[in-house]
Write a protein that holds these residues in place. Structure first.
Motif, PDB file in Angstrom:
ATOM      1  N   MET A 196     111.366  71.455  58.233  1.00 53.68           N
ATOM      2  CA  MET A 196     110.184  70.784  57.411  1.00 53.68           C
ATOM      3  C   MET A 196     110.950  70.018  56.259  1.00 53.68           C
ATOM      4  O   MET A 196     111.703  70.578  55.524  1.00 53.68           O
ATOM      5  CB  MET A 196     109.187  71.647  57.341  1.00 53.68           C
ATOM      6  N   PRO A 197     110.275  68.736  56.077  1.00 57.12           N
ATOM      7  CA  PRO A 197     110.693  68.028  54.986  1.00 57.12           C
ATOM      8  C   PRO A 197     110.279  68.609  53.656  1.00 57.12           C
ATOM      9  O   PRO A 197     109.175  69.303  53.410  1.00 57.12           O
ATOM     10  CB  PRO A 197     110.439  66.791  55.241  1.00 57.12           C
ATOM     11  N   THR A 198     111.335  68.455  52.496  1.00 57.95           N
ATOM     12  CA  THR A 198     110.671  68.733  51.243  1.00 57.95           C
ATOM     13  C   THR A 198     109.936  67.380  50.832  1.00 57.95           C
ATOM     14  O   THR A 198     109.706  66.455  51.307  1.00 57.95           O
ATOM     15  CB  THR A 198     111.837  68.542  50.413  1.00 57.95           C
ATOM     16  N   PRO A 199     108.891  67.796  49.882  1.00 59.07           N
ATOM     17  CA  PRO A 199     107.869  66.841  49.434  1.00 59.07           C
ATOM     18  C   PRO A 199     108.757  65.431  48.957  1.00 59.07           C
ATOM     19  O   PRO A 199     107.981  64.389  49.384  1.00 59.07           O
ATOM     20  CB  PRO A 199     107.435  67.489  48.008  1.00 59.07           C
ATOM     21  N   GLU A 200     109.800  65.378  48.569  1.00 57.32           N
ATOM     22  CA  GLU A 200     110.521  64.146  48.232  1.00 57.32           C
ATOM     23  C   GLU A 200     110.794  63.487  49.507  1.00 57.32           C
ATOM     24  O   GLU A 200     110.932  62.327  49.611  1.00 57.32           O
ATOM     25  CB  GLU A 200     111.823  64.261  47.607  1.00 57.32           C
ATOM     26  N   GLU A 201     111.537  64.297  50.701  1.00 57.58           N
ATOM     27  CA  GLU A 201     111.741  63.583  51.762  1.00 57.58           C
ATOM     28  C   GLU A 201     110.665  62.992  52.365  1.00 57.58           C
ATOM     29  O   GLU A 201     110.604  61.975  53.097  1.00 57.58           O
ATOM     30  CB  GLU A 201     112.446  64.610  52.695  1.00 57.58           C
ATOM     31  N   SER A 202     109.348  63.869  52.586  1.00 56.77           N
ATOM     32  CA  SER A 202     108.240  63.373  52.972  1.00 56.77           C
ATOM     33  C   SER A 202     107.839  61.957  52.334  1.00 56.77           C
ATOM     34  O   SER A 202     107.476  60.947  53.217  1.00 56.77           O
ATOM     35  CB  SER A 202     107.071  64.215  52.855  1.00 56.77           C
ATOM     36  N   ARG A 203     108.102  61.928  51.078  1.00 55.20           N
ATOM     37  CA  ARG A 203     107.505  60.678  50.371  1.00 55.20           C
ATOM     38  C   ARG A 203     108.603  59.480  50.867  1.00 55.20           C
ATOM     39  O   ARG A 203     108.042  58.482  51.135  1.00 55.20           O
ATOM     40  CB  ARG A 203     107.879  60.724  48.950  1.00 55.20           C
ATOM     41  N   ASP A 209     102.137  65.239  58.267  1.00 52.84           N
ATOM     42  CA  ASP A 209     102.204  66.516  57.804  1.00 52.84           C
ATOM     43  C   ASP A 209     102.958  67.467  58.554  1.00 52.84           C
ATOM     44  O   ASP A 209     103.466  68.371  58.194  1.00 52.84           O
ATOM     45  CB  ASP A 209     100.712  66.962  57.655  1.00 52.84           C
ATOM     46  N   GLY A 210     102.873  67.423  59.877  1.00 54.51           N
ATOM     47  CA  GLY A 210     103.631  68.338  60.681  1.00 54.51           C
ATOM     48  C   GLY A 210     104.836  68.216  61.355  1.00 54.51           C
ATOM     49  O   GLY A 210     105.398  68.338  62.099  1.00 54.51           O
ATOM     50  N   VAL A 211     105.679  66.714  60.821  1.00 64.06           N
ATOM     51  CA  VAL A 211     106.814  66.393  61.314  1.00 64.06           C
ATOM     52  C   VAL A 211     107.905  66.654  60.732  1.00 64.06           C
ATOM     53  O   VAL A 211     108.094  66.671  59.491  1.00 64.06           O
ATOM     54  CB  VAL A 211     106.820  64.684  61.290  1.00 64.06           C
ATOM     55  N   PRO A 212     108.879  67.478  61.456  1.00 66.12           N
ATOM     56  CA  PRO A 212     110.237  67.952  61.101  1.00 66.12           C
ATOM     57  C   PRO A 212     111.161  66.762  60.753  1.00 66.12           C
ATOM     58  O   PRO A 212     111.084  65.593  61.208  1.00 66.12           O
ATOM     59  CB  PRO A 212     110.638  68.800  62.077  1.00 66.12           C
ATOM     60  N   ARG A 235     113.892  61.310  60.164  1.00 66.97           N
ATOM     61  CA  ARG A 235     112.663  61.497  60.886  1.00 66.97           C
ATOM     62  C   ARG A 235     112.892  61.921  62.294  1.00 66.97           C
ATOM     63  O   ARG A 235     113.086  61.577  63.191  1.00 66.97           O
ATOM     64  CB  ARG A 235     111.913  60.466  60.767  1.00 66.97           C
ATOM     65  N   GLY A 236     112.031  63.087  62.388  1.00 64.26           N
ATOM     66  CA  GLY A 236     112.257  64.082  63.705  1.00 64.26           C
ATOM     67  C   GLY A 236     111.468  63.209  64.805  1.00 64.26           C
ATOM     68  O   GLY A 236     111.503  63.383  66.055  1.00 64.26           O
ATOM     69  N   ASP A 237     110.405  62.480  64.405  1.00 62.15           N
ATOM     70  CA  ASP A 237     109.680  61.828  65.516  1.00 62.15           C
ATOM     71  C   ASP A 237     110.153  60.505  65.692  1.00 62.15           C
ATOM     72  O   ASP A 237     109.550  59.715  66.645  1.00 62.15           O
ATOM     73  CB  ASP A 237     108.082  61.886  64.641  1.00 62.15           C
ATOM     74  N   LEU A 238     111.151  59.875  65.179  1.00 58.91           N
ATOM     75  CA  LEU A 238     111.428  58.479  65.477  1.00 58.91           C
ATOM     76  C   LEU A 238     112.983  58.259  65.849  1.00 58.91           C
ATOM     77  O   LEU A 238     113.770  57.398  65.837  1.00 58.91           O
ATOM     78  CB  LEU A 238     111.202  57.609  64.105  1.00 58.91           C
ATOM     79  N   ASN A 239     113.696  59.481  65.997  1.00 68.04           N
ATOM     80  CA  ASN A 239     114.916  59.600  66.391  1.00 68.04           C
ATOM     81  C   ASN A 239     115.596  60.669  67.146  1.00 68.04           C
ATOM     82  O   ASN A 239     114.928  61.532  67.500  1.00 68.04           O
ATOM     83  CB  ASN A 239     115.863  59.888  65.013  1.00 68.04           C
ATOM     84  N   GLU A 240     116.576  60.282  67.783  1.00 64.23           N
ATOM     85  CA  GLU A 240     117.298  61.168  68.817  1.00 64.23           C
ATOM     86  C   GLU A 240     118.751  60.809  68.618  1.00 64.23           C
ATOM     87  O   GLU A 240     119.206  59.668  68.440  1.00 64.23           O
ATOM     88  CB  GLU A 240     116.980  61.035  70.220  1.00 64.23           C
TER      89      GLU A 240
END
Length: 255
Positions: A196-203, A209-212, A235-240
């Protein structure tokens, strides 16, 4: 009769409709009141179902106008070709991959001196606390945050390749630049993990909220020693990521 909580069924049905294109990226979902009527459910039940989709990164609040479906056009990164000098490039590897996919790249850079952490020191075979040059870039695809990349270089290398310490991009990419000054990357070691991302990575990456995040650690080697250590956080939801290993002649035109 299903024993699944109603809010879960709300989430499942809306998720399916998003996946099938009933609600396309950028579209707004029906209002909470309309969803209450549709599912014969209370507002709290509908809100709980919507929260599930928010946590999965599928939808986001839209400035007080309900919820909007987020764009999820996945970018495919060929990690075995990335930085490979035998493949034609248009600028650095990132710009090449993004433009060849018909998409728009953008990068923001920061360069600074930084003491080596224990991990960096171990990877680069230097003393912990020794000075390194950190090149950090925040990358976008089509204006959407895609990844951050932090690369540490040892000072002995910076003395041979002083542009590493200069601010801004190195147009041809650092791998080609280093090869041009006689330090060729002969191989690399990759380690890939998720968390899971850190707060800085999320920013920075604007994740739901639930995206690794996918964390890609690459240590590059010259013929006799490590020359850089890179941590790319995607971003775990936009990459492979994919690799090509061995003789892939049978793939033909499928590459």
């Amino acid at each position: 009769m299903s024993t699944q909580p109603l809010y879960r069924r709300v989430a499942d049905i809306l998720r399916s409709e998003i996946s099938s294109g009933v609600f396309a990226p950028g579209a707004r979902l029906p209002s909470e009141r309309d969803l209450c009527d549709r599912f014969d459910a209370s507002r709290n039940t509908v809100r709980n179902g919507l929260k599930v989709l928010v946590s999965e990164g599928l939808i986001a609040p839209s400035q007080g106008l309900g919820y909007e479906v987020r764009s999820h056009e996945v970018f495919s990164l060929n990690a075995s070709r990335f930085e490979n000098l035998t493949f034609p490039q248009n600028g650095d590897a990132y710009n090449t991959d993004v433009t060849q996919a018909g998409r728009r790249p953008h990068q923001e850079f920061r360069v600074e001196m930084q003491p080596a952490s224990a991990e960096v020191a171990e990877r680069l075979h230097i003393a912990e606390g020794a000075t390194t040059v950190l090149r950090f870039c925040h990358r976008y695809v089509d204006g959407v945050p895609w990844s951050t990349q932090a690369t540490n270089y040892p000072m002995w290398l910076v003395e041979r390749a002083p542009r590493l310490a200069e601010p801004g991009d190195i147009d041809e990419g650092t791998t080609r630049y280093l090869a041009g000054v006689g330090v060729e990357q002969m191989g690399y070691f990759d380690a890939i993990s998720t968390r899971m991302p850190t707060p800085e990575e999320s920013r920075l990456l604007q994740t739901g909220d639930g995206v690794p995040v996918l964390v890609w650690r690459r240590t590059g080697y010259s013929v006799d020693k490590p020359i850089r250590f890179t941590i790319t956080t995607l971003r775990g939801d936009l990459n492979e990521m994919n690799y090509e290993i061995g003789d892939l002649t049978a793939l033909g035109g499928e590459k």
